[in-house]
Enzyme design. Sequence first.
Site, PDB file in Angstrom:
ATOM      1  CB  CYS A 155      -3.726   3.290  -1.575  1.00  0.00           C
ATOM      2  SG  CYS A 155      -4.678   4.605  -1.452  1.00  0.00           S
ATOM      3  CG  ASP A 186       0.278  -2.089   6.141  1.00  0.00           C
ATOM      4  OD1 ASP A 186      -0.618  -2.234   7.034  1.00  0.00           O
ATOM      5  OD2 ASP A 186      -0.031  -1.362   5.015  1.00  0.00           O
ATOM      6  CG  HIS A 245      -1.724   0.970   1.274  1.00  0.00           C
ATOM      7  ND1 HIS A 245      -1.714   2.178   1.883  1.00  0.00           N
ATOM      8  CD2 HIS A 245      -3.284   1.017   1.104  1.00  0.00           C
ATOM      9  CE1 HIS A 245      -2.869   2.885   1.649  1.00  0.00           C
ATOM     10  NE2 HIS A 245      -3.639   2.296   1.496  1.00  0.00           N
ATOM     11  CD  GLN A 260      -6.774  -4.651   4.114  1.00  0.00           C
ATOM     12  OE1 GLN A 260      -7.646  -5.566   4.663  1.00  0.00           O
ATOM     13  NE2 GLN A 260      -6.920  -3.366   3.917  1.00  0.00           N
TER      14      GLN A 260
END
Length: 406
Positions: free
Chosen positions: A364, A200, A123, A203
Site C-alpha cells: 500500500c 500516521d 501508506h 507502525q
Amino acid sequence: MSAADWSAIRADFPILGRTVHDKPLVYLDSANTAQKPQAVIDAVDDFYRNHNANVSRAVHQLGSEATEAYEGARRAIARFVNVHPNDLVLTSGTTQAINLVAYSFALPRLQPGDVILATRMEHHANLVPWQLVAERCGATVVPVEITPDGEIDLPALKAQLAGPVKILALTHVSNVLGTVNPVAEICALARKAGIATVVDGSQAVPHMPVDIPSLGCDFYAFTGHKICGPTGTGALWARREHLQAMPPFFGGGEMIREVRFDKTTFNDPPHKFEAGTPNIAGFVGLGAAVEYLSAIGMAHIAEREQTLLAYATERLRAVDGLRIIGQARHKAAVISFLIEGAHGHDLATLLDLEGVAVRSGHHCAHPLMQFYGVPATCRASFAFYNTEAEVDALIAAIAKVRRMLG
C-alpha cells in the site's frame, strides 16, 4: 529482560506454536498484523460469554457492564499514548481515522490553490483521502521527497513549508522502510508555519513508547490490530479545539444529544464522531492488549526489537544478491528486501513453503515503490515475540530458495 523472560512471553501467543506446510511457523509479518496473546483472546471471549450488550443505551446490568468495559478500554488506550480519554475517538483503524480528519477537518477549510503535503513514504491510507478531498475543493497534493536511504529530505521539506500549505501528512514510522521520522521536529516547523499535521502512527505505536503530546502534532492515528489487539479497532487523537470545531463525519445513533426534524444537536467529542454500535468486544480486546504491552514495558519491547533488527540486518546483508530497500539511520524492526532474479511474490510464496511468513507486494505504498524503481518487495517485520532462531530460519529458507531458482 532475559532470554527466559522473552521465551515465556512468546508462549503467551498460541498461534506461534502451530505448523505451516508441515514446518514450524516463522511469523515475520507483524507490520501487517500482530499476533494476539492469550490475554486478548480471553478478554474478547469473556465479553461475549458474560457481558454482551450494547453500550450507552440500556440501563440493565449487562448494558452497564458493556458500557464500562468499552469506556474502560478507551481509558486504557488513552493511558498507553498519554492523552486524555475525551480527546480519543475510537475508530475502525487508521484508515477511518484519517478519512475523518480529511472530510471533517480539512475539507471545510481548504480552498483552490491550497497545498496538502504528504511524504513519499506514506501508506495509501494517509495519501488517498487527501487526494479525494483535494479533488473536491481544488487543492493540490504535493509529495515530500525522501533520500535514497529512505529518510525525509528535511531541507527540501523546510522550503516547501514556506508555500501555501495547509496540511502536512506524515508517517511516524514507514511500513515499508522502517524509517523512524523526526516527527516532533517536523511538527514544530509546521506549527510555526500555521500548518496542521496529521501523523500516521500505525507502525510506531507497536514498536516504541509513544507520548503523543510530546510530538506537537494536531492529529495522531493508529490501528489496534498492529498492537496485538483485534482487527477493526483503532483510534484518532486530536487537539480538543479541533474536535470541538469539527462537524460529524457519520450520522446516526449515539453521536446525538437530541434529534428533531428541524434540528439535531450533537453529543460532545469524542462521542460526536462515534455513530452507531461500535466494535465493543474488539475494543475490550484492544484494552487488554495495551495493558498486556504496558506490563511488559514498551521500552523493553523497543530494546528487544532493536536487537532482532540488528541481528537480522547483519544476516541479510551477508546474503549474495540480496538488496535491502531503505537504510535509514533510525529504523523500527522492518526490513524490505529483494533478491536478484526473483520477484517478490515468487520469493514470498517459496518462503511460505518453508513455514516462513513474510509480506510481498507494494505494501500500500505505490509512490514509494516508484521512487525505488521496483514493482514490489519482500518485507520481514519483527515483533518482540520473535527470536534469533527465527531469523536463522529465514536465512536458511532464503538459501534454499536461491538454490531452487538456480
